[in-house]
Design a protein around this motif. Structure first.
Motif, PDB file in Angstrom:
ATOM      1  N   LEU A  56      33.570  38.051  44.711  1.00  0.00           N
ATOM      2  CA  LEU A  56      32.746  38.371  43.548  1.00  0.00           C
ATOM      3  C   LEU A  56      31.741  37.258  43.262  1.00  0.00           C
ATOM      4  O   LEU A  56      30.578  37.526  42.921  1.00  0.00           O
ATOM      5  N   GLU A  57      32.181  36.032  43.394  1.00  0.00           N
ATOM      6  CA  GLU A  57      31.263  34.898  43.175  1.00  0.00           C
ATOM      7  C   GLU A  57      30.117  34.929  44.183  1.00  0.00           C
ATOM      8  O   GLU A  57      28.951  34.662  43.833  1.00  0.00           O
ATOM      9  N   TYR A  71      33.251  45.104  45.938  1.00  0.00           N
ATOM     10  CA  TYR A  71      33.959  43.830  46.017  1.00  0.00           C
ATOM     11  C   TYR A  71      35.309  44.068  46.685  1.00  0.00           C
ATOM     12  O   TYR A  71      35.905  45.133  46.557  1.00  0.00           O
ATOM     13  N   ASP A  95      39.380  39.924  45.066  1.00  0.00           N
ATOM     14  CA  ASP A  95      38.947  38.699  45.726  1.00  0.00           C
ATOM     15  C   ASP A  95      37.843  38.074  44.871  1.00  0.00           C
ATOM     16  O   ASP A  95      36.668  38.414  44.996  1.00  0.00           O
ATOM     17  N   LEU A  96      38.230  37.162  43.990  1.00  0.00           N
ATOM     18  CA  LEU A  96      37.275  36.579  43.049  1.00  0.00           C
ATOM     19  C   LEU A  96      36.235  35.722  43.746  1.00  0.00           C
ATOM     20  O   LEU A  96      35.093  35.602  43.266  1.00  0.00           O
ATOM     21  N   GLU A  97      36.598  35.145  44.878  1.00  0.00           N
ATOM     22  CA  GLU A  97      35.606  34.375  45.635  1.00  0.00           C
ATOM     23  C   GLU A  97      34.506  35.287  46.164  1.00  0.00           C
ATOM     24  O   GLU A  97      33.326  34.911  46.176  1.00  0.00           O
ATOM     25  N   HIS A 103      45.904  37.337  36.447  1.00  0.00           N
ATOM     26  CA  HIS A 103      44.772  37.834  37.233  1.00  0.00           C
ATOM     27  C   HIS A 103      43.756  38.544  36.334  1.00  0.00           C
ATOM     28  O   HIS A 103      42.551  38.364  36.492  1.00  0.00           O
ATOM     29  N   PHE A 144      35.640  35.500  34.627  1.00  0.00           N
ATOM     30  CA  PHE A 144      34.516  35.756  35.528  1.00  0.00           C
ATOM     31  C   PHE A 144      33.453  36.610  34.837  1.00  0.00           C
ATOM     32  O   PHE A 144      32.254  36.303  34.897  1.00  0.00           O
ATOM     33  N   ASP A 146      41.764  35.987  34.598  1.00  0.00           N
ATOM     34  CA  ASP A 146      40.764  35.411  35.501  1.00  0.00           C
ATOM     35  C   ASP A 146      39.551  36.343  35.642  1.00  0.00           C
ATOM     36  O   ASP A 146      38.408  35.877  35.738  1.00  0.00           O
ATOM     37  N   ILE A 147      39.811  37.637  35.656  1.00  0.00           N
ATOM     38  CA  ILE A 147      38.708  38.609  35.730  1.00  0.00           C
ATOM     39  C   ILE A 147      37.854  38.525  34.477  1.00  0.00           C
ATOM     40  O   ILE A 147      36.608  38.547  34.541  1.00  0.00           O
TER      41      ILE A 147
END
Length: 389
Positions: free
Chosen positions: A137-138, A122, A133-135, A170, A177, A173-174
């Protein structure tokens, strides 16, 4: 002998003791001398998971008001790398995978592949201080082919090689997710409180507990970086399970593996309780170390910022900084060409970003004292001027 008077300078090796300017904590040295000479001495065999007093000290060190753990939730290993070996071997089966950062420490992939597993990279976003970059990961988890084999996610905070430190938000947020996709977290926290400026280190296990204890967290750490004792090879694993006991089998598997993958010696483990116990002398030493590294990090950042075609990232923690170079301003093909020719022409060694899966950047270590860092920066500046377009 080169004949040009340019002694070798390495800004590549992640061993903070090499330069000799960062001595280890004296209490650690005194404690190990006492362990050799005092009765009873540390000469006998110990439990495969570690010395009971060491495991208890580690458990207390990694316990939080929201989630306390016991000595039985700790395994002492041969360095933080040995801790990662235990964890990933227990977590992964052939054909499975784990999410790992890019750029990131190459050992994660080496361990996974040695057991017939694999990694899924990722991205870390350089435009957001190398946050995850969470996007991305999505996108990875929305691909059923890839996500079906993923056993968890590994994060490294503070980060090698980026020097990033993740904010509390952050990390929350992880956790959100991971809760959504039911992913356990392996948190490599070997750099711990080595943070600079306003950046603060937040243990992932505590964040996950504050978010409701839905997401299990396995933490790896050790004495190598925070106590400047890399050659002692002392690391550990802690298991902060969730309310569903999702880590039960993984923890049991890691304990079984500890009988095969041998941990640190009795002698060096005997020092752990003294180093992790509250002590003003140790706290002062650690703060002095942090300030010294912060000063050296800022110095090297400012010097490299003056170099034509270079754009260093201000380090937030750990012992590293990433430096981007503009291929439009320098007559160099890529990061491999840059690092190879810099070594050849200036006898300064930096690690190309390709080694971490990130081209056209390079990593520097700022553990040397300022005169050496200054000489390295002067040579790099001259190199960039000679290769300016």
């Amino acid at each position: 002998e080169r004949g040009d008077g340019k002694d070798h300078i390495s800004l590549a090796l992640g061993d903070p003791t090499v330069g000799g300017n960062l001595p280890p904590c004296q209490l650690a040295l005194d404690a190990i001398v006492a362990a050799v000479s005092e009765k009873p001495n540390a000469a006998g065999y110990i439990h495969a998971c570690g010395l009971p007093a060491a495991r208890q000290a580690i458990a207390e060190h990694h316990s939080y008001p929201e989630h306390a753990i016991a000595a039985e939730n700790v395994i002492v290993a041969s360095g933080c790398s040995g801790s990662l070996e235990l964890v990933l071997t227990a977590l992964l089966d052939p054909g499975t995978s784990i999410l790992v950062p890019q750029p990131g420490f190459p050992l994660y992939e080496v361990i996974a592949e040695s057991h017939g597993a694999s990694v899924v990279h990722y991205r870390l976003d350089p435009n957001r201080n190398w946050e995850i970059d969470l996007e991305h990961l999505e996108e990875i988890m929305s691909d059923s082919t890839a996500s079906g084999t993923i056993r968890g996610i590994l994060i490294n905070n503070p980060s090698n090689p980026t020097g990033a430190v993740f904010s509390r938000q952050h990390l929350q947020d992880i956790v959100t997710f991971c809760n959504q996709y039911q992913l356990p977290i392996v948190s490599d926290e070997v750099y711990g409180n080595l943070t600079y400026g306003s950046n603060q280190f937040h243990p992932m296990a505590q964040i996950a507990a504050q978010c409701g204890k839905q997401v299990p967290v396995i933490t790896t750490s050790g004495l190598a970086k925070q106590y400047l004792l890399p050659g002692w090879r002392v690391g550990w694993v802690t298991f902060h399970d969730n309310m569903y006991h999702s880590l039960q089998e993984v923890e049991a598997g890691a304990k079984s593996l500890s009988q095969v993958i041998l941990g640190a010696s009795h002698l060096v483990q005997s020092v752990i309780p003294k180093l992790l116990s509250p002590c003003s002398q140790i706290d002062l030493w650690k703060e002095n170390l942090r300030k010294t590294l912060e000063t050296q990090a800022g110095f090297l950042y400012r010097e490299l910022s003056k170099c034509n075609g270079l754009e260093p990232f201000a380090p937030q923690g750990a012992m590293y900084s990433m430096v981007k170079f503009d291929i439009n301003k320098l007559d160099l093909k890529d990061d491999l060409d840059f690092s190879s020719r810099l070594l050849q022409e200036e006898n300064v060694f930096v690690l190309p970003g390709t080694a971490f899966g990130c081209p056209n950047v390079f990593r520097v270590v700022f553990c040397c004292d300022e005169p050496i860092l200054g000489e390295a920066a002067r040579r790099i500046a001259g190199f960039c001027e000679r290769h300016a377009n």
